[in-house]
Design an enzyme around this catalytic site. Sequence first.
Site, PDB file in Angstrom:
ATOM      1  N   ASP A 182       0.821  -1.210   0.000  1.00  0.00           N
ATOM      2  CA  ASP A 182       0.000   0.000   0.000  1.00  0.00           C
ATOM      3  C   ASP A 182       0.858   1.265   0.000  1.00  0.00           C
ATOM      4  OD1 ASP A 182       0.886  -0.856   2.537  1.00  0.00           O
ATOM      5  OD2 ASP A 182      -0.509   0.500   3.540  1.00  0.00           O
ATOM      6  N   GLU A 183       0.284   2.342  -0.477  1.00  0.00           N
ATOM      7  CA  GLU A 183       0.820   3.703  -0.316  1.00  0.00           C
ATOM      8  C   GLU A 183       2.294   3.835  -0.686  1.00  0.00           C
ATOM      9  OE1 GLU A 183      -2.162   5.538   2.959  1.00  0.00           O
ATOM     10  OE2 GLU A 183      -0.763   4.047   3.685  1.00  0.00           O
ATOM     11  N   THR A 184       2.540   3.744  -1.987  1.00  0.00           N
ATOM     12  CA  THR A 184       3.917   3.859  -2.493  1.00  0.00           C
ATOM     13  C   THR A 184       3.951   4.877  -3.617  1.00  0.00           C
ATOM     14  OG1 THR A 184       3.442   2.056  -4.009  1.00  0.00           O
ATOM     15  CG2 THR A 184       4.499   1.489  -1.939  1.00  0.00           C
TER      16      THR A 184
END
Length: 708
Positions: free
Chosen positions: A345-347
């Site tokens: 997630d969230e990259t």
Amino acid sequence: MRWSYRRGRRLVALATAAATLPLTAMLSPAAADTPVPTPAVVPQPVSQQAVSGAGFTLTAGTRIAVLSDDTAARGVGSYLANLLAPATGYSLQVVGGTTAPADAVVLDPRGPASLGAEGYTLSSGSGGVVVTANGAQGLFRGVQTLRQLLPAEVESTTRQSRTWTVAPTQISDSPRYEYRGVMLDVARRFFPVAQVKRYIDEAAAYKINKLHLHLTDDQGWRIAIGALPNLTKVGASTQSGFTGGTDWYYTAADYQEIVSYAASRFMTVVPEIDGPGHTWAAQTSVPELRCDNKYARPYSGFDVGVSLYCLRDQQHKDATRDFLRTVIKAVAEMTPGPYIHLGGDETPQATPEQYDSYVDSATTAVSAANKTTMGWHQLGQSPLPAGSLLQYWGSASDQSSIGTAAESESIRFLRDGVAQGATFIMSPSDHAYLDIKYDAATPYGLSWVGYVPVQKSYEWDPATVTGKPDGTGVVVPAQKVAGVEAALWTDRAYEGSSALPTSGTRWPAPQEYADFMSFPRLPALAEVGWSPQSARDWTSFRQRLGQHGQRWTAAGIGYYPAPDVPWAGPSGSGLNGIRTVTTGGKALDVPGSSRTPGTQLVTWTAHGGANQKWSFTRQSDGTYTLVNQASGLCADVNGASTAAGAAIVQRTCTGGVSQRWNVTPVSGGYTMASANSGLLVTTASTANGALITQQAATGTALQRWTIS
Ligand code: ACM
């Protein structure tokens, strides 16, 4: 453009907090409260019939008969005996045999295979109780139902004198979904082993069967890896808001203890090693993971999206691959369950090619260890091994984009995952994220996805939550949904969490935060995962749930008494009696034991004197009067004022509205509000002689009282 910057969900969130649905829009109008069977079972069984006649009353001589030599089934018998022991004071004998004795609690694991691994039947009446399942796991789920058929006091950790009658009923039950999980973020806030075990028990009571541990993030690395000691020596020294830790991680023995404890509750541990983002803590310990090959400084802040493995060149890709191979092999060897969760997630900073490189390295290591890859739904964009499990954490805004020209990134990644044949776990953040505030007054957590009152945690269907708001256009086909997971993030596990913490901020113990945010929403999500959609109904659920508050009180679970649930039981008259009211060790006090009407109350070091004792009496409107035991006078707002700052004094008791107080449980104690003004009983400070006034609620500890 696979990576538009998915802005820090927990950061941007603050700005959008106010732009959410008004709470009242989500609550049904005060529904007519039709009586529900008592005790009420949560999750709702597939079928439950009332049986006439008396129930079965346990005595010290009642036997638990396990009709099998199977060790695991016998273990469920011992578990039940241990569960019943503290409150009843009985140490029930667990016996074997092949025929069911009368007047016993019979656990029969020889039921038909058609019951499945977790299904059971339960029959209780005056002649005894029989739980039948196909194996130990089904017995264990049935025992959780049995425990809810006993009076709420059975959950007490101390002996209660009363009769212990199992309500007469006939139940046939099995789960809707095989995967019913809860995630604990032990990275942002570390949960010591004892607190993890406590949470396992709380979740198992509602038939949750997976414990996902978010073991690594920017703010901490929580699992010891023998070959990489720096990961826990340096990488575990921080939490969100804390620095300088030396033991904020699980040793191999600790992890083993958690895994075994979970297994004894028929719960599988799913370890998450998040990447390629959320990896700052790893970079404090292993410089090869960074493009500058330098150790990162430990991070104890609150930001999201601050890190990425260096995947720019072959040398660093190789270093990341080596690191992941070592870590994932070690974690897999410690983990009996089939899954390794790879995050994903969230990259925002990763290019598609860099992201693919991470996923290839990580999934190769998972497959080499004979485990199944699990990941957040973003992982769907890269090639995955067959049989991978993706966890959806999108929300209503993603649903609204379905079928439009601009489908959200999350929906596109879901489609990629579906095309690869993945299976899905549903954790929609606007229903299943336990760190989201219930409402504006919730002291902890965030609201970037709106608020999640209990009703919202309950009213959704995993089979259609990846469809348009009207339920059409479903992206993940129903047969590809393997289950549901609630997720408790901990990056905002402090009071006043809508702002950054200050030196005066109160940080509850992890279990206090977990209890408050999880109860009552975790039981709601447990029912979403267990009960058939056709058997689920908010009006029924809120009433059944309302019966469970007294169970949590008995068990010492500090739940949020949400206003959308009709709570039954001792929270009503439970405070009647002679009580001491303290904050920070200072007691509500009539100075000098004065008998003079009009004397302003103070707080003073608690000493047990009569001038610090108050008789609480519940009134018909639900408020309390407080009579001082030295003076015989009532706590009163001076001049029946409705202004903030007015003195709280003692006066001759009149029963008037300025002498009535609404006493409300909050995390860590109670608030006491004047029924006349709505303002809270507040002490000026923690110094002896500090004056008591009424003030607007601020969340300060000077307004939070322990009543004992
Ligand atoms: C997530 O909430 N970043 C999975």
